[in-house]
Design a protein around this motif. Structure first.
Motif, PDB file in Angstrom:
ATOM      1  N   UNK A   7      11.196  -9.548   0.942  1.00 17.63           N
ATOM      2  CA  UNK A   7      10.283  -9.749   2.070  1.00 17.63           C
ATOM      3  C   UNK A   7       9.431  -8.519   2.350  1.00 17.63           C
ATOM      4  N   UNK A   8       9.766  -7.398   1.733  1.00 14.37           N
ATOM      5  CA  UNK A   8       8.975  -6.181   1.930  1.00 14.37           C
ATOM      6  C   UNK A   8       7.674  -6.247   1.136  1.00 14.37           C
ATOM      7  N   UNK A   9       7.729  -6.858  -0.022  1.00 14.47           N
ATOM      8  CA  UNK A   9       6.574  -6.817  -0.933  1.00 14.47           C
ATOM      9  C   UNK A   9       5.672  -8.036  -0.731  1.00 14.47           C
ATOM     10  N   UNK A  10       4.366  -7.770  -0.789  1.00 12.48           N
ATOM     11  CA  UNK A  10       3.390  -8.818  -0.469  1.00 12.48           C
ATOM     12  C   UNK A  10       3.363  -9.958  -1.476  1.00 12.48           C
ATOM     13  N   UNK A  11       3.664  -9.679  -2.721  1.00  9.59           N
ATOM     14  CA  UNK A  11       3.445 -10.690  -3.756  1.00  9.59           C
ATOM     15  C   UNK A  11       4.726 -11.372  -4.214  1.00  9.59           C
ATOM     16  N   UNK A  12       5.782 -11.285  -3.433  1.00  8.42           N
ATOM     17  CA  UNK A  12       6.955 -12.117  -3.686  1.00  8.42           C
ATOM     18  C   UNK A  12       6.898 -13.241  -2.655  1.00  8.42           C
ATOM     19  N   UNK A  62       9.948   0.169  -0.324  1.00  6.22           N
ATOM     20  CA  UNK A  62       9.156   1.384  -0.607  1.00  6.22           C
ATOM     21  C   UNK A  62       8.975   2.214   0.659  1.00  6.22           C
ATOM     22  N   UNK A  63      10.082   2.675   1.224  1.00  9.35           N
ATOM     23  CA  UNK A  63       9.997   3.622   2.343  1.00  9.35           C
ATOM     24  C   UNK A  63       9.852   5.032   1.767  1.00  9.35           C
ATOM     25  N   UNK A  64       9.046   5.868   2.423  1.00  7.37           N
ATOM     26  CA  UNK A  64       8.940   7.248   1.932  1.00  7.37           C
ATOM     27  C   UNK A  64      10.260   7.994   2.095  1.00  7.37           C
ATOM     28  N   UNK A  65      10.426   9.058   1.312  1.00  5.64           N
ATOM     29  CA  UNK A  65      11.615   9.897   1.420  1.00  5.64           C
ATOM     30  C   UNK A  65      11.253  11.198   2.144  1.00  5.64           C
ATOM     31  N   UNK A  66      12.263  11.810   2.747  1.00  6.93           N
ATOM     32  CA  UNK A  66      12.044  13.112   3.392  1.00  6.93           C
ATOM     33  C   UNK A  66      11.789  14.163   2.319  1.00  6.93           C
ATOM     34  N   UNK A  67      10.867  15.094   2.624  1.00  2.00           N
ATOM     35  CA  UNK A  67      10.592  16.207   1.710  1.00  2.00           C
ATOM     36  C   UNK A  67      10.740  17.503   2.506  1.00  2.00           C
ATOM     37  N   UNK A  68      11.359  18.567   2.031  1.00  2.25           N
ATOM     38  CA  UNK A  68      12.075  18.642   0.761  1.00  2.25           C
ATOM     39  C   UNK A  68      13.406  17.870   0.800  1.00  2.25           C
ATOM     40  N   UNK A  69      14.013  17.647  -0.385  1.00  2.00           N
ATOM     41  CA  UNK A  69      13.609  18.137  -1.691  1.00  2.00           C
ATOM     42  C   UNK A  69      12.385  17.380  -2.218  1.00  2.00           C
ATOM     43  N   UNK A  70      11.565  18.065  -2.983  1.00  2.00           N
ATOM     44  CA  UNK A  70      10.380  17.459  -3.576  1.00  2.00           C
ATOM     45  C   UNK A  70      10.749  16.766  -4.886  1.00  2.00           C
ATOM     46  N   UNK A  71       9.974  15.755  -5.262  1.00  2.00           N
ATOM     47  CA  UNK A  71      10.328  14.993  -6.470  1.00  2.00           C
ATOM     48  C   UNK A  71      10.411  15.846  -7.739  1.00  2.00           C
ATOM     49  N   UNK A 120       5.098   0.669   6.585  1.00  2.00           N
ATOM     50  CA  UNK A 120       6.391   0.189   6.077  1.00  2.00           C
ATOM     51  C   UNK A 120       7.391  -0.017   7.208  1.00  2.00           C
ATOM     52  N   UNK A 121       7.077   0.492   8.415  1.00  2.00           N
ATOM     53  CA  UNK A 121       7.964   0.279   9.550  1.00  2.00           C
ATOM     54  C   UNK A 121       9.087   1.293   9.659  1.00  2.00           C
ATOM     55  N   UNK A 122       9.057   2.300   8.813  1.00  2.00           N
ATOM     56  CA  UNK A 122      10.169   3.261   8.755  1.00  2.00           C
ATOM     57  C   UNK A 122      10.228   4.139   9.999  1.00  2.00           C
ATOM     58  N   UNK A 123       9.065   4.556  10.539  1.00  2.00           N
ATOM     59  CA  UNK A 123       9.105   5.417  11.730  1.00  2.00           C
ATOM     60  C   UNK A 123       8.302   4.786  12.870  1.00  2.00           C
ATOM     61  N   UNK A 124       8.790   5.013  14.091  1.00  6.50           N
ATOM     62  CA  UNK A 124       8.267   4.326  15.274  1.00  6.50           C
ATOM     63  C   UNK A 124       6.789   4.615  15.564  1.00  6.50           C
ATOM     64  N   UNK A 151       0.813  -1.223   0.000  1.00  3.42           N
ATOM     65  CA  UNK A 151       0.000   0.000   0.000  1.00  3.42           C
ATOM     66  C   UNK A 151       0.843   1.267   0.000  1.00  3.42           C
ATOM     67  N   UNK A 152       1.957   1.246   0.728  1.00  4.91           N
ATOM     68  CA  UNK A 152       2.774   2.455   0.862  1.00  4.91           C
ATOM     69  C   UNK A 152       3.333   2.914  -0.493  1.00  4.91           C
ATOM     70  N   UNK A 153       3.341   2.024  -1.480  1.00  2.08           N
ATOM     71  CA  UNK A 153       3.815   2.417  -2.815  1.00  2.08           C
ATOM     72  C   UNK A 153       2.972   3.541  -3.407  1.00  2.08           C
ATOM     73  N   UNK A 154       1.771   3.749  -2.897  1.00  2.00           N
ATOM     74  CA  UNK A 154       0.941   4.836  -3.395  1.00  2.00           C
ATOM     75  C   UNK A 154       1.444   6.204  -2.959  1.00  2.00           C
ATOM     76  N   UNK A 155       2.250   6.247  -1.896  1.00  2.00           N
ATOM     77  CA  UNK A 155       2.861   7.511  -1.452  1.00  2.00           C
ATOM     78  C   UNK A 155       3.935   7.859  -2.465  1.00  2.00           C
ATOM     79  N   UNK A 156       3.939   9.118  -2.952  1.00  2.00           N
ATOM     80  CA  UNK A 156       4.722   9.371  -4.154  1.00  2.00           C
ATOM     81  C   UNK A 156       6.216   9.131  -3.991  1.00  2.00           C
ATOM     82  N   UNK A 157       6.792   9.448  -2.826  1.00  2.00           N
ATOM     83  CA  UNK A 157       8.240   9.223  -2.701  1.00  2.00           C
ATOM     84  C   UNK A 157       8.551   7.745  -2.444  1.00  2.00           C
ATOM     85  N   UNK A 158       7.643   7.040  -1.769  1.00  2.00           N
ATOM     86  CA  UNK A 158       7.822   5.591  -1.591  1.00  2.00           C
ATOM     87  C   UNK A 158       7.741   4.896  -2.946  1.00  2.00           C
TER      88      UNK A 158
END
Lengths: 433, 154
Positions: free
Chosen positions: B62-67, A190-199, A346-350, A173-180
């Motif tokens: 292991x991060x992605x659901x469909x692998x 697919x961890x998100x990136x810090x903004x800025x800089x913007x994509x 994604x587990x990136x932040x606590x 799901x997190x892939x929908x976040x633009x930087x992830x």
């Protein structure tokens, strides 16, 4: 009142088969692109700005403004990238699927125009893995468009070239976040990136990148073909255009409809979705996918647009409503939503990975009849700990939107779970995980 | 060892991205298409082809659901457990599938015919509840439909 034109969906076939290139051209396809190529990139962006198109992925950022942040001209870094976000994994959202499966050339034309406006060299369609039919339709359409000179080194003799690639995600799901999404495209977690800089300035592989939602991009050919004023005239509000609205849950006719932007929720629910199923009453709706606040009967007449829903404490999001009826447990529904967000963090932040798991467990205990009085305070605290600004990206704050409003609207239902030590809706031996 | 066909399909992806690492998800999907899942050995081979450390690739896998990092049955059943399907009777469908298959979510039948997995939203909320079996989407599920659907997959 706006006219009842449906530019995005009017050519979709009832049997679901996609328009091939010939059929798309016969319906006026690629005329917007031909017009755009007679204009400068800046004029194309200006037209989209004047049209008042706001991003249809949920955030509602003005599309033309987003494009105008990309460095342009001879000194700009290359390659530049355009990405169509076709991930659409938010529960309750199902609008882009119809566009992808039914009219892939509409998206491709929109992407070519957008790429021209930002002088992009490469375009990716980031498609969720589950959309197999869309994958086939898009693969075929990209090949057709390349064959006929709409894609490739030299688009219709314009001097502008574009390479288009279909990337099928592996699901998260997190892939929908633009930087992830950018990290996923680069072959990373697919961890998100810090903004800025913007994509727009530092995106894919460090180069300028624009990410737009599918529905957003599908509007572009029509804006170029018919003009900004025509687009504004489609809407009932100041946000231009039409909107794909949907309804799921126990309504008579669940579905998806293209309607003027700003159509009230009650009209969508009663006229298009046919109202509630017999014997059920409307209790509340989540207006735009899983990460938006509930609205109740008192707010159903508010126009479904970006600003009006804000005034009643909710968000338009994707515009696809999830309907809660009076015989479905709101605590169970929220538990289901929070299980999703906890799993997909994604587990990136606590605050997100730890807080969402806690919320999910507390709601689960409550639904099993093991809730305690202090649990309500714990849940309320968590909505504050995971408020916007306290987490790395918007996933956890999005998860808190339905919960915070649910704690407000369904307070008595939570209390009944605690006092009666059971779920009041599970009287007939219904299963609990 | 990657088969020549697997290697060829993975290398065909190199033209789509400026780095080899960007191909890694597609590469694992190629392996999974041919073998059903991505074993430790296959993962090491893919990592070597893409100049990546195996541990780094495993972190991505292991991060992605469909692998799939464990073997799956001949047919994978993905039952949507998200909100619209939940409202429309997901729990009853799940119960019927568990009873019919004799396994719980996450498990594979003893004859390796089916693997039964939960899945977040399949994007067909207006036709809930839904599930996918392999590439096929099954809409408007009812418990009485389950037996007939499963019969399609030998």
């Amino acid at each position: 009142m706006p006219t009842l034109e449906k530019p995005l969906t009017q050519h979709l076939r009832t049997d679901g088969t996609p328009l091939d290139l010939d059929a798309y051209e016969q319906a006026g396809g690629y005329q917007g692109l031909r017009k755009a190529l007679q204009m400068s990139p800046a004029e194309v962006t200006e037209t989209v700005k004047r049209a008042g198109l706001r991003g249809r992925g949920g955030a509602g950022f003005p599309t033309g403004v987003k494009w105008s942040l990309v460095p342009m001209g001879a000194g700009a870094p290359h390659p530049k990238y355009l990405v169509a976000n076709a991930d659409e994994m938010e529960p309750g959202a199902f609008k882009d699927r119809r566009l992808l499966e039914g009219n892939p050339h509409q998206l491709i034309e929109g992407m070519i125009i957008a790429a021209y406006a930002i002088e992009a060299d490469v375009a990716y369609i980031f498609l969720r893995w589950a959309y197999r039919q869309a994958q086939e339709a898009l693969s075929r359409a990209i090949a057709e468009a390349t064959e006929r000179g709409y894609l490739g080194r030299e688009i219709l003799g314009s001097g502008h070239g574009l390479k288009m690639i279909l990337h099928v995600s592996a699901g998260r799901y997190i892939c929908g976040e633009e930087t992830a999404l950018l990290n996923a495209l680069e072959g990373k977690r697919a961890n998100p990136r810090a903004k800025p800089p913007y994509p727009q300035t530092v995106g894919l592989w460090g180069k300028p990148t624009v990410v737009n939602n599918v529905e957003t991009l599908c509007n572009i050919p029509h804006i170029l073909k018919n003009g900004a004023d025509w687009f504004k005239g489609l809407s009932r509000t100041k946000d231009g255009g039409t909107k794909l609205y949907g309804a799921s849950g126990k309504v008579k006719r669940p579905g998806l409809w293209e309607l003027p932007m700003g159509t009230p929720a009650r009209e969508i629910l009663e006229e298009h979705a046919g109202g509630m199923r017999d014997g059920l009453r409307f209790r509340a709706a989540i207006p735009g996918g899983a990460s938006t606040e509930f609205i109740t009967d008192a707010q159903l007449d508010v126009p479904m647009d970006f600003d009006a829903l804000r005034t009643v404490g909710s968000r338009l999001g994707t515009g696809t409503m999830i309907i809660l009826d009076d015989q479905t447990c709101p605590v169970g529904l929220l538990w289901n939503l929070e299980q999703f967000f906890a799993q997909e963090s994604c587990g990136w932040c606590t605050p997100c990975w730890s807080g969402l798991s806690w919320v999910e467990q507390v709601l689960g205990a409550m639904e099993r009849g093991e809730g305690e009085e202090k649990d309500l305070e714990i849940l309320r605290e968590q909505t504050k700990f995971m408020a916007p600004g306290n987490t790395f990206c918007a996933l956890a704050p999005g998860a808190m939107e339905p919960l915070a409003s649910g704690l407000n609207y369904f307070c008595d239902d939570f209390k009944r779970h605690i006092d009666e030590k059971r779920c009041p809706w599970r009287m007939n031996g219904d299963t609990l995980r | 060892m990657l088969s020549p066909e697997e290697k060829k399909e993975i290398e065909a992806e190199f033209t789509h991205y400026p780095t080899k690492q960007a191909v890694c998800i597609d590469a694992m999907k190629v392996v999974q298409k041919h073998r059903g899942w991505v074993s430790d050995e296959a993962l090491r081979d893919v990592a070597a082809l893409l100049d990546m450390a195996p541990d780094e690739l495993d972190g991505i896998a292991t991060f992605y659901n469909r692998i799939y990092r464990r073997p799956v049955g001949r047919h994978v059943i993905l039952l949507c457990d998200s909100v619209s399907c939940w409202i429309m009777g997901y729990e009853r469908i799940r119960g019927a599938l568990m009873e019919r298959l004799g396994i719980r979510l996450g498990q594979t039948t003893a004859d390796h015919r089916f693997t039964f997995l939960p899945n977040v939203c399949l994007g067909a909320c207006d036709r809930a509840p839904v599930m996918m079996v392999n590439e096929d989407l099954h809409l408007d599920l009812k418990t009485e439909k389950i037996e007939k659907i499963l019969e399609e997959y030998s």
